[in-house]
Design an enzyme around this catalytic site. Structure first.
Site, PDB file in Angstrom:
ATOM      1  N   LYS A   1       0.817   4.335   6.920  1.00 57.02           N
ATOM      2  CA  LYS A   1       0.186   5.184   5.918  1.00 57.02           C
ATOM      3  C   LYS A   1       0.653   6.624   6.105  1.00 57.02           C
ATOM      4  O   LYS A   1       1.181   7.000   7.148  1.00 57.02           O
ATOM      5  CB  LYS A   1      -1.346   5.170   6.046  1.00 57.02           C
ATOM      6  CG  LYS A   1      -2.006   3.815   5.905  1.00 57.02           C
ATOM      7  CD  LYS A   1      -2.064   3.359   4.472  1.00 57.02           C
ATOM      8  CE  LYS A   1      -2.812   2.052   4.323  1.00 57.02           C
ATOM      9  NZ  LYS A   1      -2.048   0.874   4.653  1.00 57.02           N
TER      10      LYS A   1
ATOM     11  N   SER B   1       0.800  -1.232   0.000  1.00 56.54           N
ATOM     12  CA  SER B   1       0.000   0.000   0.000  1.00 56.54           C
ATOM     13  C   SER B   1       0.831   1.280   0.000  1.00 56.54           C
ATOM     14  O   SER B   1       0.302   2.354  -0.267  1.00 56.54           O
ATOM     15  CB  SER B   1      -0.968   0.023   1.183  1.00 56.54           C
ATOM     16  OG  SER B   1      -0.278   0.230   2.395  1.00 56.54           O
TER      17      SER B   1
END
Length: 146
Positions: free
Chosen positions: A104, A67
């Protein structure tokens, strides 16, 4: 030393027992045309001393997943995470979200906090009051294998 393992990250603590380090040659290594080595100095270099600013609040964790590939964080990279740094907009953070760790980019906006992946195949995650959410630490460096 392994500290903890979760589904997505394995945490390590810095080894503070030795300062031996590896041999470091202080001459630049050319990535263009070869340069003559006229004079170089050899010394010991500890990556912990270069990458770890706050020893008691710094941990390592291995990335699992894709990701964050567009931010340069690939599967199996080793992250250096400092828990003493302030989590601010646009920093890459390791977060505890609903029982799992994730890495993230933080996106703080007027309408709330988002966890922004750096891969177009993944959707941003909006943090709401329904989430169990903790910003665990800020990524300061990434160590890669070649």
């Amino acid at each position: 030393m392994i500290l903890n393992t979760t589904k997505s990250l394995t945490f390590y603590t810095p080894d503070l027992t030795t300062d031996a380090g590896a041999v470091y040659l202080d001459t630049g290594i050319s990535a263009g045309f070869p340069a003559p080595v006229e004079d170089f100095h050899e010394e010991r270099l500890s990556l912990d001393s270069m990458l770890v600013k706050n020893k008691k609040t710094t941990f390592y964790a291995r990335v699992s997943g894709q990701s964050m590939i567009d931010a340069g964080l690939d599967d199996n990279d080793l992250l250096v995470i400092d828990r003493s740094l302030e989590p601010i907009n646009n920093k890459i953070a390791v977060c505890f979200l609903d029982g799992e760790f994730t890495v993230k980019r933080l996106r703080v906006e007027k309408d709330g906090v988002w966890l922004q992946p750096e891969n177009a195949l993944y959707q941003p995650i909006r943090i709401t009051s329904d989430n169990q959410f903790i910003i665990w630490g800020i990524v300061t460096n990434v160590i890669k294998k070649v």
